[in-house]
Design a protein around this motif. Structure first.
Motif, PDB file in Angstrom:
ATOM      1  N   VAL A 200      48.287 103.462  47.402  1.00 16.57           N
ATOM      2  CA  VAL A 200      49.671 103.391  46.945  1.00 16.57           C
ATOM      3  C   VAL A 200      50.417 102.407  47.836  1.00 16.57           C
ATOM      4  N   ALA A 201      51.072 101.428  47.234  1.00 16.31           N
ATOM      5  CA  ALA A 201      51.898 100.475  47.989  1.00 16.31           C
ATOM      6  C   ALA A 201      53.356 100.686  47.586  1.00 16.31           C
ATOM      7  N   VAL A 202      54.240 100.765  48.581  1.00 20.39           N
ATOM      8  CA  VAL A 202      55.667 100.935  48.324  1.00 20.39           C
ATOM      9  C   VAL A 202      56.363  99.632  48.671  1.00 20.39           C
ATOM     10  N   LEU A 203      56.946  98.985  47.685  1.00 22.26           N
ATOM     11  CA  LEU A 203      57.615  97.694  47.884  1.00 22.26           C
ATOM     12  C   LEU A 203      59.100  97.942  48.137  1.00 22.26           C
ATOM     13  N   VAL A 204      59.547  97.691  49.377  1.00 23.39           N
ATOM     14  CA  VAL A 204      60.936  97.957  49.735  1.00 23.39           C
ATOM     15  C   VAL A 204      61.704  96.656  49.942  1.00 23.39           C
TER      16      VAL A 204
ATOM     17  N   ASP B  76      46.410 100.311  43.897  1.00 25.04           N
ATOM     18  CA  ASP B  76      46.130 101.011  42.649  1.00 25.04           C
ATOM     19  C   ASP B  76      47.430 101.467  41.987  1.00 25.04           C
ATOM     20  N   THR B  77      48.433 101.748  42.821  1.00 23.91           N
ATOM     21  CA  THR B  77      49.758 102.132  42.340  1.00 23.91           C
ATOM     22  C   THR B  77      50.791 101.410  43.190  1.00 23.91           C
ATOM     23  N   VAL B  78      51.801 100.836  42.550  1.00 21.73           N
ATOM     24  CA  VAL B  78      52.903 100.179  43.264  1.00 21.73           C
ATOM     25  C   VAL B  78      54.193 100.883  42.871  1.00 21.73           C
ATOM     26  N   ILE B  79      54.970 101.285  43.890  1.00 19.92           N
ATOM     27  CA  ILE B  79      56.218 102.006  43.647  1.00 19.92           C
ATOM     28  C   ILE B  79      57.374 101.210  44.240  1.00 19.92           C
ATOM     29  N   VAL B  80      58.438 101.029  43.448  1.00 23.62           N
ATOM     30  CA  VAL B  80      59.621 100.282  43.886  1.00 23.62           C
ATOM     31  C   VAL B  80      60.805 101.244  43.994  1.00 23.62           C
TER      32      VAL B  80
END
Length: 325
Positions: A9-13, A74-78
């Protein structure tokens, strides 16, 4: 998947980050565990330009990773950022963010929390899809991006691998939904219990929206509306309202729609619902009694109306909002 078999999981801030939304993702995904207690996810925070990232509070967050981590996600959350709430600032980082999202591999799951949906929309990732955002921003999202099917009444949406959520805390519902989809209800329920949150919230965000009708003053239907509010618990008829307005039923109906945007029946039902909400929040009156007081007649009729409009039962609404405010 990572070399350890973890879902990445990647969180793009962005600058102006809302810290709670970042914390939600890390807390929920990193506590998800398999049958033997093994970790199921890795979570990495990244930003278009690594380094110190401002928040909407009095502290900053040091983010070591740049957008390169998105290529393996696999998952990107903004999550949301403060710029989302100021139209003249929104899109200030559109270029770098769009370039970052271009690194996301085909097939990866994309998600936004709250007004992070504006980022996905600006990148063209919500076109033709159903989406939501914080209820205060739904009209603006719809106006800016008419190609999106904006649903203001739900806590989250999922449409062909792209997910969006409503206001801040709905990010919890969204993350639990993704964990549930990936690993089943037992894993998601364990995460929810450990975080002391419900594994699934009943209804949508409609129940959290204050819905007063903007009442026009000094209009031809004012007397009729005043009469209706004073007799909310009575079986008010169109003829009653027409009499108070000194108009025919046909004229009253036309004027009502012109002045309130609703038919008399819709306006009356709305007023009864709002009064029922207030009584559920502020009194201990039974549901059947409240139904009679506000003019729904029976508890069954009021329960159906709550389900249709708010997505919850009167009892569930009271349990959520009793004593709030």
């Amino acid at each position: 998947m990572s070399s350890e078999g973890l879902h990445r999981v990647a969180v793009l801030v962005r600058p102006g980050l809302l810290p709670m939304e970042l914390g939600i993702v890390h807390r929920l995904f990193t506590t998800a565990a398999g049958p033997a207690g093994e970790r199921l996810y890795s979570v990495t925070t990244c930003t278009p330009v690594p380094g110190e990232v401002t928040t909407d509070t009095d502290f900053t967050v040091n983010v070591a990773h740049g957008p390169e981590v998105l290529a393996d996600a696999d998952t990107v959350i903004v999550p949301a950022a403060s710029e989302d709430y100021v139209p003249q600032e929104r899109g200030r980082l559109a270029g770098p963010v769009r370039e970052a999202l271009a690194r996301v591999p085909a097939g990866a799951r994309l998600a936004s929390i709250c007004t992070g949906s504006f980022v996905l929309a600006a990148a063209g990732l919500l076109a033709g899809r159903r989406a939501t955002t914080h209820w205060k921003s739904c009209d603006e999202l719809r106006a800016l991006y008419p190609e999106i099917d904006v649903d203001p009444g739900v806590l989250y949406t999922e449409d062909r691998g792209v997910l969006t959520s409503a206001g801040v805390a709905a990010g919890i519902d969204l993350c639990l939904h993704m964990i549930r989809s990936d690993h089943g209800a037992d894993v998601a329920n364990t995460v929810a219990r450990g975080t002391v949150v419900p594994p699934h919230r009943e209804g949508g965000q409609a129940q959290y929206i204050e819905q007063p009708v903007r009442e026009p003053h000094d209009t031809s239907t004012a007397a009729a509306r005043t009469y209706a509010l004073r007799h909310l618990g009575d079986p008010v008829t169109l003829s009653d309202l027409a009499r108070e307005a000194s108009a025919s039923v046909r004229t009253l109906s036309r004027k009502f729609r012109q002045e309130t945007g609703m038919t008399p029946a819709q306006w009356l039902a709305h007023q009864r619902l709002q009064q029922a909400r207030r009584l559920l929040e502020r009194t201990d009156e039974p549901v059947d009694r409240i139904a009679a007081l506000v003019g729904f007649g029976t508890g069954t009729a009021m329960r159906q109306h709550f389900r249709d409009v708010l997505g919850v039962s009167p009892r569930a609404y009271r349990n959520t909002f009793r004593g709030v405010g």
